[in-house]
Design a protein around this motif. Structure first.
Motif, PDB file in Angstrom:
ATOM      1  N   GLN A   4       0.514   6.837  10.167  1.00 23.34           N
ATOM      2  CA  GLN A   4       0.949   5.594   9.531  1.00 23.34           C
ATOM      3  C   GLN A   4       2.131   5.817   8.594  1.00 23.34           C
ATOM      4  OE1 GLN A   4      -2.249   6.542   9.740  1.00 23.34           O
ATOM      5  NE2 GLN A   4      -3.313   4.911  10.825  1.00 23.34           N
ATOM      6  N   GLU A   5       2.125   6.945   7.870  1.00 23.14           N
ATOM      7  CA  GLU A   5       3.255   7.245   6.984  1.00 23.14           C
ATOM      8  C   GLU A   5       4.528   7.468   7.789  1.00 23.14           C
ATOM      9  OE1 GLU A   5       1.447   9.534   3.141  1.00 23.14           O
ATOM     10  OE2 GLU A   5       1.343  10.577   5.068  1.00 23.14           O
ATOM     11  N   SER A   8       5.788   4.193   9.063  1.00 24.54           N
ATOM     12  CA  SER A   8       6.429   3.413   7.996  1.00 24.54           C
ATOM     13  C   SER A   8       7.835   3.925   7.712  1.00 24.54           C
ATOM     14  CB  SER A   8       5.595   3.465   6.722  1.00 24.54           C
ATOM     15  OG  SER A   8       4.363   2.830   6.909  1.00 24.54           O
ATOM     16  N   SER A  11      10.062   2.898  10.554  1.00 21.44           N
ATOM     17  CA  SER A  11      10.312   1.462  10.448  1.00 21.44           C
ATOM     18  C   SER A  11      11.360   1.171   9.374  1.00 21.44           C
ATOM     19  CB  SER A  11       9.013   0.729  10.132  1.00 21.44           C
ATOM     20  OG  SER A  11       9.247  -0.634   9.941  1.00 21.44           O
ATOM     21  N   ASP A  90      -1.872  -3.438   5.344  1.00 19.28           N
ATOM     22  CA  ASP A  90      -1.042  -4.398   6.075  1.00 19.28           C
ATOM     23  C   ASP A  90      -0.989  -5.744   5.363  1.00 19.28           C
ATOM     24  OD1 ASP A  90      -0.129  -2.826   8.135  1.00 19.28           O
ATOM     25  OD2 ASP A  90      -1.732  -3.397   9.526  1.00 19.28           O
ATOM     26  N   SER A 137       7.945  -2.388   4.575  1.00 20.89           N
ATOM     27  CA  SER A 137       7.873  -0.977   4.979  1.00 20.89           C
ATOM     28  C   SER A 137       7.617  -0.065   3.784  1.00 20.89           C
ATOM     29  CB  SER A 137       9.163  -0.556   5.679  1.00 20.89           C
ATOM     30  OG  SER A 137       9.338  -1.262   6.873  1.00 20.89           O
ATOM     31  N   LYS A 140       3.968  -0.393   2.616  1.00 19.63           N
ATOM     32  CA  LYS A 140       3.057   0.370   3.477  1.00 19.63           C
ATOM     33  C   LYS A 140       3.140   1.849   3.164  1.00 19.63           C
ATOM     34  CE  LYS A 140       2.836  -2.626   7.501  1.00 19.63           C
ATOM     35  NZ  LYS A 140       3.139  -2.774   8.924  1.00 19.63           N
ATOM     36  N   LEU A 141       4.348   2.371   3.064  1.00 21.34           N
ATOM     37  CA  LEU A 141       4.526   3.789   2.769  1.00 21.34           C
ATOM     38  C   LEU A 141       3.913   4.151   1.421  1.00 21.34           C
ATOM     39  CD1 LEU A 141       5.730   6.485   3.632  1.00 21.34           C
ATOM     40  CD2 LEU A 141       7.868   5.786   2.533  1.00 21.34           C
TER      41      LEU A 141
END
Length: 148
Positions: A4-5, A8, A11, A90, A137, A140-141
């Protein structure tokens, strides 16, 4: 670094590159006529619509390439599920992104109220759309790194 990192970060970088490249491509095409001409509105309308389409297609392609490269380099598949933490992150990212866009929208409408040219409204709307994507983004990060 988790999937996920990395997603992100990819992205965030792709949002900046797509937006920057598109703006550099479209800037020379800006009409030189009067500020309120029909050509100016046509330019900004096509700018926004094309940016949306280019962004969607580019994000899909980048996501596919990222998943392929991630699988080749790590041997792992993309997680097929989202747990409660993923959903919460999210939601927070979406909330922050919407806040930024709404503030930008209000600023764009405010620019019309204080008699700024319509180009200023379009520029503010486009910039707020870009900033809202970056905010999502980065949020999230941040939350994947620091927790909720």
């Amino acid at each position: 670094m988790t999937f996920q990192e990395k997603k992100s970060i990819v992205s965030l970088i792709s949002v900046i590159l797509i937006f920057g490249t598109y703006c550099l491509y479209m800037y020379p095409q800006q009409p030189a006529g009067g500020l309120e001409s029909t050509e100016t509105f046509r330019y900004w309308g096509s700018f926004v619509l094309t940016l949306v389409l280019v962004s969607i297609v580019a994000h899909i392609m980048i996501s596919i390439v990222f998943n392929i490269v991630y699988r080749i380099t790590t041997g792992e598949k993309e997680p097929g599920f989202a747990d409660e933490l993923d959903k919460l992150i999210d939601l927070k990212a979406t909330r922050n992104s919407f806040y930024v866009f709404v503030l930008g929208f209000l600023a764009a409408m405010g620019s019309l109220v204080v008699d700024q040219p319509s180009q200023a409204m379009f520029m503010i709307l486009i910039a707020s759309g870009f900033m809202s994507e970056v905010t999502g983004s980065v949020t999230k990060l941040y939350h994947y790194r620091k927790g909720v």
